[in-house]
Enzyme design. Structure first.
Site, PDB file in Angstrom:
ATOM      1  N   LYS A   1       0.838  -1.200   0.000  1.00 60.65           N
ATOM      2  CA  LYS A   1       0.000   0.000   0.000  1.00 60.65           C
ATOM      3  C   LYS A   1       0.885   1.266   0.000  1.00 60.65           C
ATOM      4  CE  LYS A   1      -3.804  -2.410   2.329  1.00 60.65           C
ATOM      5  NZ  LYS A   1      -4.770  -2.416   3.465  1.00 60.65           N
TER       6      LYS A   1
ATOM      7  N   TYR B   1     -12.335  -2.503  -3.456  1.00 60.50           N
ATOM      8  CA  TYR B   1     -12.857  -2.685  -2.096  1.00 60.50           C
ATOM      9  C   TYR B   1     -14.391  -2.588  -2.066  1.00 60.50           C
ATOM     10  CZ  TYR B   1      -8.246  -2.546   0.224  1.00 60.50           C
ATOM     11  OH  TYR B   1      -6.978  -2.843   0.680  1.00 60.50           O
TER      12      TYR B   1
ATOM     13  N   PHE C   1     -15.481   3.334   7.344  1.00 63.39           N
ATOM     14  CA  PHE C   1     -14.100   3.699   6.999  1.00 63.39           C
ATOM     15  C   PHE C   1     -13.839   3.659   5.498  1.00 63.39           C
ATOM     16  CE2 PHE C   1     -14.131  -0.859   8.124  1.00 63.39           C
ATOM     17  CZ  PHE C   1     -13.617  -1.432   6.973  1.00 63.39           C
TER      18      PHE C   1
ATOM     19  N   ARG D   1      -2.169 -14.662   3.402  1.00 62.51           N
ATOM     20  CA  ARG D   1      -2.874 -14.001   4.506  1.00 62.51           C
ATOM     21  C   ARG D   1      -2.157 -14.273   5.830  1.00 62.51           C
ATOM     22  NH1 ARG D   1      -7.023 -10.276   3.647  1.00 62.51           N
ATOM     23  NH2 ARG D   1      -8.093 -11.041   5.495  1.00 62.51           N
TER      24      ARG D   1
ATOM     25  N   THR E   1      -5.820  -8.111  10.047  1.00 63.80           N
ATOM     26  CA  THR E   1      -6.152  -6.791   9.476  1.00 63.80           C
ATOM     27  C   THR E   1      -5.651  -5.674  10.392  1.00 63.80           C
ATOM     28  OG1 THR E   1      -8.115  -7.738   8.451  1.00 63.80           O
ATOM     29  CG2 THR E   1      -8.082  -5.335   8.704  1.00 63.80           C
TER      30      THR E   1
ATOM     31  N   ARG F   1       2.549  -7.471   8.913  1.00 64.72           N
ATOM     32  CA  ARG F   1       1.920  -6.387   9.677  1.00 64.72           C
ATOM     33  C   ARG F   1       2.411  -6.372  11.126  1.00 64.72           C
ATOM     34  NH1 ARG F   1      -4.017  -7.529   7.046  1.00 64.72           N
ATOM     35  NH2 ARG F   1      -3.864  -6.123   5.239  1.00 64.72           N
TER      36      ARG F   1
ATOM     37  N   ASN G   1      -1.855  -0.213   7.352  1.00 64.61           N
ATOM     38  CA  ASN G   1      -1.371  -1.592   7.560  1.00 64.61           C
ATOM     39  C   ASN G   1      -0.557  -2.155   6.389  1.00 64.61           C
ATOM     40  OD1 ASN G   1      -3.526  -2.053   5.885  1.00 64.61           O
ATOM     41  ND2 ASN G   1      -4.622  -3.445   7.260  1.00 64.61           N
TER      42      ASN G   1
ATOM     43  N   HIS H   1      -1.796  -5.304   1.187  1.00 61.67           N
ATOM     44  CA  HIS H   1      -3.069  -5.992   0.916  1.00 61.67           C
ATOM     45  C   HIS H   1      -2.800  -7.417   0.471  1.00 61.67           C
ATOM     46  CE1 HIS H   1      -6.868  -7.130  -0.964  1.00 61.67           C
ATOM     47  NE2 HIS H   1      -6.141  -7.522  -1.996  1.00 61.67           N
TER      48      HIS H   1
ATOM     49  N   GLU I   1      -9.558 -10.093  -8.338  1.00 59.82           N
ATOM     50  CA  GLU I   1      -8.622  -8.971  -8.161  1.00 59.82           C
ATOM     51  C   GLU I   1      -7.504  -9.012  -9.205  1.00 59.82           C
ATOM     52  OE1 GLU I   1      -7.473  -9.245  -4.025  1.00 59.82           O
ATOM     53  OE2 GLU I   1      -9.462  -8.614  -3.346  1.00 59.82           O
TER      54      GLU I   1
END
Ligand code: RTP
Ligand code: MG
Length: 180
Positions: free
Chosen positions: A41, A81, A89, A117, A123, A134, A144, A147, A158
C-alpha cells in the site's frame, strides 16, 4: 495380515491427504498454480518496504508472475474494495490507497492465498504476531502497509481487475527444490 492392514490404511491416508491438498487450493488442475493478489500500500511504498515484502514471498518459495508500480484511481479502488462500500471507513480507505503509488503483484504457488494471509497477519496490526508482515512493520489498522486477497475467488477477480491477462507464465528454476 497386520502389515497388509497397515499398508491399506496408510494408502487411504495418503489419498485423503491428497484430496485435502486439492480442496485447499484453486480449482486449477495444478494445485501449485494457485494465485493471489498482493499489493504494497502507499505507506509501505513510502516507508521503503517493497523489497522486504517481495523478499518474504520469494524466500518462502512462491513465484512472482506479475509486479507493477501503479497509482490507482479512486474509481479503481472503489471497485477493488466494493464489498466494504457500506463501512464507515470506506471513504478514508479509498483516500489512503489513493494517496500515493502502490506496488501491485501476483504471486503463485501451493495454497498461496491462505499462506499469503498468514504471512500478512491480522487486518489490525495490533492483533498481528511478530514475524508477520503487519506484526513486524506497522501499528494502525488504517496504515497496515500491505493488501492480500482473502479467498481464491476474490484473488482471481482482483488479478483480473488489476492485471487482466498480463501475467507471466514460466517455470521457476527452483520448483523441484521447493515442491516434492
Ligand atoms: P486488505 O483487504 O487491505 O488486505 O485488508 P484485510 O482483508 O485484512 O481487511 P479488510 O476487512 O478487507 O479491510 C480492508 C482495509 O480497510 C482498512 N480497515 N480499516 N478502521 C477500521 O476499522 C478498518 N477496518 C479495515 C484496513 O486498511 C484494511 O486492510
Ligand atoms: Mg480484504
Amino acid at each position: 495380515m497386520v502389515a497388509t492392514l497397515l499398508s491399506v490404511l496408510s494408502a487411504f491416508n495418503r489419498n485423503t491427504n491428497n484430496r485435502e491438498d486439492m480442496a485447499d487450493s484453486s480449482s486449477s488442475a495444478d494445485p501449485k498454480a494457485e494465485r493471489t493478489f498482493i499489493a504494497v500500500k502507499p505507506d509501505g511504498v513510502q516507508r521503503g518496504l517493497v523489497g522486504e515484502i517481495v523478499k518474504r514471498f520469494e524466500q518462502r518459495g512462491y513465484k512472482m508472475v506479475a509486479g507493477r508500480m501503479m497509482w490507482a484511481s479512486k474509481e479503481m479502488l472503489q471497485k477493488h474494495y466494493a464489498d466494504l462500500s457500506s463501512k464507515p471507513f470506506f471513504n478514508g480507505l479509498v483516500e489512503y490507497m489513493n494517496s500515493g503509488p502502490i506496488f501491485a503483484m501476483v504471486w503463485e504457488g501451493k495454497n498461496v492465498v491462505k499462506m499469503g494471509r498468514m504471512m500478512l497477519g491480522e487486518t489490525n496490526p495490533t492483533n498481528s504476531l511478530p514475524g508477520t508482515i503487519r506484526g513486524d512493520y506497522c501499528i494502525d489498522v488504517g496504515r497496515n502497509i500491505c493488501h492480500g486477497s482473502d479467498a481464491v475467488d476474490s484473488a482471481n477477480a482482483e488479478i483480473a481487475l488489476w492485471f487482466g491477462s498480463d501475467v507471466q507464465e514460466y517455470t521457476l528454476a527452483s520448483k523441484p527444490w521447493v515442491y516434492e
